[in-house]
Design a protein around this motif. Sequence first.
Motif, short mmCIF file in Angstrom:
data_model
loop_
_atom_site.label_atom_id
_atom_site.label_comp_id
_atom_site.label_asym_id
_atom_site.label_seq_id
_atom_site.Cartn_x
_atom_site.Cartn_y
_atom_site.Cartn_z
N TYR A 66 0.82 -1.21 0.00
CA TYR A 66 0.00 0.00 0.00
C TYR A 66 0.86 1.27 0.00
O TYR A 66 0.33 2.37 0.20
CB TYR A 66 -0.95 -0.01 1.20
N ASP A 69 -0.42 3.79 -2.32
CA ASP A 69 -1.65 4.40 -1.80
C ASP A 69 -1.31 5.51 -0.81
O ASP A 69 -1.96 6.56 -0.80
CB ASP A 69 -2.52 3.34 -1.13
N TYR A 124 -6.02 3.55 4.76
CA TYR A 124 -5.48 3.29 3.43
C TYR A 124 -4.71 1.97 3.36
O TYR A 124 -4.29 1.55 2.28
CB TYR A 124 -4.58 4.44 2.98
N SER A 130 -7.88 0.32 -1.26
CA SER A 130 -6.88 0.49 -2.32
C SER A 130 -7.49 0.33 -3.70
O SER A 130 -7.27 1.15 -4.59
CB SER A 130 -5.75 -0.52 -2.12
#
Length: 157
Positions: A66, A69, A124, A130
């Motif tokens: 992530y 992100d 997130y 995501s």
Amino acid sequence: GALNSLFVLLKGLPHSYNRDLQEDKKHLFESTELVISMLKMMAGLVKTVKVNAEKGADMLKDEFIYATDIAEYLVKKGVAFKDAHTIVGGIVKKCIESKKTISELNINELKNFSEKIDEDIYGYLNPEVSVKNKKNTGSTNPDCVKKEIDSWKKRLK
């Protein structure tokens, strides 16, 4: 390779002299045969592929996936992408060195990297979030996938 050969062939042609275009057929037909064989192979793959959902779900727990992100999160808050990239790199490095996940870092530790980071950053670190945040053509966002499926249904009627 065939495309490059076509470019070279066309580049070498004098203007308005098209007789040498007979040489393009070899590359065109080879490319067509190759694409058809690849499509057949992919059709077989898609029909027989077996997804290990448990293994996939386990892999989604690696929070480093992530990182992009988090960088996009920072960009939305006004941080230049170059700086966001550096910030996220620092966060990942700290996690590796301290043998922690991103969510195991407290908000003050994360704020040491950027004051733009708030409590909402932890949201997130989630596969569903995501996927939903990626809203561009060809993405796996459910709305984009539905739109693409609908588009293909109309084309194939």
